[in-house]
Scaffold this motif. Structure first.
Motif, mmCIF file in Angstrom:
data_model
loop_
_atom_site.group_PDB
_atom_site.id
_atom_site.type_symbol
_atom_site.label_atom_id
_atom_site.label_comp_id
_atom_site.label_asym_id
_atom_site.label_seq_id
_atom_site.Cartn_x
_atom_site.Cartn_y
_atom_site.Cartn_z
ATOM 1 N N HIS A 170 142.732 38.405 -33.095
ATOM 2 C CA HIS A 170 142.269 37.978 -34.421
ATOM 3 C C HIS A 170 140.761 38.266 -34.487
ATOM 4 N N PRO A 171 140.347 39.401 -35.073
ATOM 5 C CA PRO A 171 138.933 39.793 -34.974
ATOM 6 C C PRO A 171 137.976 38.855 -35.685
ATOM 7 N N LEU A 172 138.399 38.253 -36.791
ATOM 8 C CA LEU A 172 137.474 37.380 -37.521
ATOM 9 C C LEU A 172 137.198 36.100 -36.742
ATOM 10 N N ASN A 173 138.221 35.539 -36.124
ATOM 11 C CA ASN A 173 137.985 34.359 -35.287
ATOM 12 C C ASN A 173 137.111 34.702 -34.085
ATOM 13 N N TYR A 174 137.302 35.908 -33.532
ATOM 14 C CA TYR A 174 136.453 36.345 -32.422
ATOM 15 C C TYR A 174 134.997 36.402 -32.860
ATOM 16 N N LEU A 175 134.740 37.033 -33.997
ATOM 17 C CA LEU A 175 133.373 37.173 -34.496
ATOM 18 C C LEU A 175 132.718 35.819 -34.737
ATOM 19 N N ARG A 176 133.464 34.927 -35.338
ATOM 20 C CA ARG A 176 132.879 33.622 -35.650
ATOM 21 C C ARG A 176 132.664 32.798 -34.380
ATOM 22 N N GLY A 177 133.509 33.023 -33.376
ATOM 23 C CA GLY A 177 133.281 32.362 -32.099
ATOM 24 C C GLY A 177 132.012 32.856 -31.431
ATOM 25 N N VAL A 178 131.773 34.166 -31.482
ATOM 26 C CA VAL A 178 130.547 34.729 -30.913
ATOM 27 C C VAL A 178 129.330 34.263 -31.712
ATOM 28 N N ALA A 179 129.463 34.220 -33.045
ATOM 29 C CA ALA A 179 128.354 33.757 -33.886
ATOM 30 C C ALA A 179 127.963 32.319 -33.538
ATOM 31 N N ALA A 180 128.951 31.483 -33.274
ATOM 32 C CA ALA A 180 128.663 30.097 -32.893
ATOM 33 C C ALA A 180 127.888 30.039 -31.585
ATOM 34 N N GLU A 181 128.210 30.942 -30.655
ATOM 35 C CA GLU A 181 127.483 30.973 -29.385
ATOM 36 C C GLU A 181 126.045 31.442 -29.587
ATOM 37 N N ILE A 182 125.845 32.422 -30.460
ATOM 38 C CA ILE A 182 124.474 32.868 -30.754
ATOM 39 C C ILE A 182 123.647 31.704 -31.280
ATOM 40 N N GLU A 183 124.234 30.949 -32.186
ATOM 41 C CA GLU A 183 123.532 29.800 -32.748
ATOM 42 C C GLU A 183 123.256 28.749 -31.663
ATOM 43 N N ARG A 184 124.224 28.516 -30.781
ATOM 44 C CA ARG A 184 124.030 27.547 -29.699
ATOM 45 C C ARG A 184 122.875 27.949 -28.791
ATOM 46 N N LEU A 185 122.695 29.255 -28.616
ATOM 47 C CA LEU A 185 121.626 29.771 -27.761
ATOM 48 C C LEU A 185 120.272 29.819 -28.465
ATOM 49 N N GLY A 186 120.234 29.378 -29.726
ATOM 50 C CA GLY A 186 118.971 29.336 -30.455
ATOM 51 C C GLY A 186 118.782 30.434 -31.475
ATOM 52 N N GLY A 187 119.735 31.352 -31.562
ATOM 53 C CA GLY A 187 119.645 32.396 -32.579
ATOM 54 C C GLY A 187 119.882 31.844 -33.976
ATOM 55 N N LYS A 188 119.377 32.558 -34.972
ATOM 56 C CA LYS A 188 119.543 32.132 -36.366
ATOM 57 C C LYS A 188 120.338 33.188 -37.124
ATOM 58 N N ILE A 189 121.342 32.736 -37.846
ATOM 59 C CA ILE A 189 122.201 33.628 -38.621
ATOM 60 C C ILE A 189 122.105 33.230 -40.084
ATOM 61 N N PHE A 190 121.898 34.225 -40.933
ATOM 62 C CA PHE A 190 121.790 33.980 -42.367
ATOM 63 C C PHE A 190 122.812 34.844 -43.106
ATOM 64 N N GLU A 191 123.646 34.196 -43.916
ATOM 65 C CA GLU A 191 124.619 34.907 -44.734
ATOM 66 C C GLU A 191 124.094 35.025 -46.160
#
Length: 427
Positions: free
Chosen positions: A181-202
């Protein structure tokens, strides 16, 4: 902005939104594009301790990254022999090894981050629609000898025990490849980026830039990012933000449909959990989803996005011609997505100028090649390797604009005709 209506949107693990960029944000690296390549690059940089900002014009995985068939295997959109003719056998060997590494990266990331909702299922079958078992046996031998990569050869009887279609002959089964399921994979990775201090803007498209100084600036509608490094990872939906990049590939549409729930009927035709793809240039690809309750079927390419419903009718005809026993299977929804293809059919990975990187044009093999592309760019930014130079021969060649689209469509029709003739010869 919401996701396109797809199987993946309907089954997304969570639908939390990332904020819109407002004001000024500073970081080490700004990644433009929240698809597979951009999210992978950002993950690797954040893991190394960099401050990272990801700008996405729509939603994370909104484009082809979150709408595709979900196949994760080795290889590129171009075939190995063609790549060897372009760069020589040694470089072609190294490139294929990278594609295997990209596949492993995705699998390892799912395991490391425990992204259970990605639901990886191992096994992809590559089937022939004409009789040429010896060529497949030779390919299996090369993979084992040159890469230590084992695949299983399946005779026609073995294929038809699982795929009950007269259209199919022999196959290679890859037990290391998988579908997910590629979308769930992407959102799981995005959550990890945020946990590591990265910022994501949609909902924050990059609309202007100033790359003339050591400190790079990217403007959005409501804010701006100041960064030492920029990585552009947009694909088929690229705008004119960087004209040289936009001119270097063609947006090519592909189409997917999802059946109703009919597990018993589907099992009469497709009796395997393996994903399946045939050997044509723009062939069919499909897999059972939801534990075998539904069939997800994709294929066809066009140089202009057509109505998904109209193309679904063509896909359905193809499905029924392959599996007449599915004539009563109803289609519940269909969708399309734009991929980016370069003229050389290879990823484009490199630098536009000092500290301004691009990582794009992954064609129809994006789930493994985006991963390795993002990983290589991150390694280069961090000073860990210069492996990205293996892609140097595949530069930002002008794709031909409208004329290029016309040529691409004519080439596709030519390949279709060649496929049809070869199949007829095997009947």
């Amino acid at each position: 902005m919401s996701y396109i209506d797809t199987f993946y949107r309907r089954t997304i693990a969570e639908d939390r939104r990332f904020p819109l960029l407002s004001g000024t944000v500073e970081c080490d690296t700004c990644v433009i594009g929240g698809g597979l390549a951009g999210i992978t690059t950002a993950l690797q940089l954040a893991r190394a301790g960099q401050t990272v900002v990801v700008l996405e014009a729509e939603r994370i995985g909104w484009g082809a990254s979150g709408r595709n068939g979900g196949f994760v295997g080795s290889g590129f959109a171009n075939d190995g022999d063609a790549i060897a003719r372009m760069v020589g056998p040694e470089s072609a060997h190294k490139l294929h090894a990278l594609s295997i590494e990209g596949m492993s990266f995705v699998r390892d990331t799912i395991n490391d981050l425990n992204i259970a909702s990605a639901d990886p299922i191992h096994g992809i079958m590559s089937v022939l629609r004409y009789d040429d078992g010896e060529a497949l046996k030779a390919r299996a031998t090369v993979l084992q000898r040159d890469f230590g990569y084992g695949v299983d050869y399946l005779s026609r009887d073995e294929v038809q025990a699982k795929l009950r279609s007269k259209r199919y002959f022999q196959a290679l089964r890859d037990p290391q490849a998988f579908h997910m399921h590629p979308l769930n994979y992407l959102r799981g990775v995005a959550a990890e980026i945020e946990r590591l201090g990265g910022k994501i803007f949609e909902a924050s498209p990059a609309i202007a830039n100033d790359f003339s100084q050591p400190e790079k600036i990217v403007h959005t509608d409501a804010g701006k990012v100041k960064a030492r490094c920029i990585v552009v990872t947009t694909g088929g939906y690229t705008t004119g933000f960087l004209p040289k990049l936009k001119r270097s590939f063609l947006p090519i549409a592909t189409y997917v449909m999802l059946s109703e729930e009919a597990p018993e009927l589907i099992r009469q035709a497709v009796d395997t959990t393996h994903a399946v793809g045939d050997n044509r240039r723009a062939g069919d690809y499909y897999r059972v989803v939801e534990g075998g309750k539904r069939l997800l079927w994709g294929g066809r390419i066009t140089t202009r996005a057509a109505s998904p419903a109209a193309l679904a009718a063509e896909l359905r005809r193809e499905m029924v011609s392959t599996y007449p026993q599915l004539a009563d299977l109803k289609i519940e929804t269909s969708w399309s997505g734009l991929m980016s293809y370069a003229r050389h059919l290879m990823p484009q990975i490199g630098q536009l100028q000092s500290n301004v990187w691009y990582c794009t044009a992954f064609g129809g093999h994006g789930l493994n090649t985006t991963a390795i592309g993002g990983k290589l760019v991150a390694e280069a930014i961090l000073g860990q390797s210069d492996r990205y130079n293996l892609f140097k021969p595949f530069g930002l060649v002008w794709a031909g604009g409208l004329a290029g689209l016309t040529v691409a469509q004519l080439t596709y029709w030519k390949l279709q005709a060649q496929d049809w003739w070869r199949e007829r010869s095997s009947v």
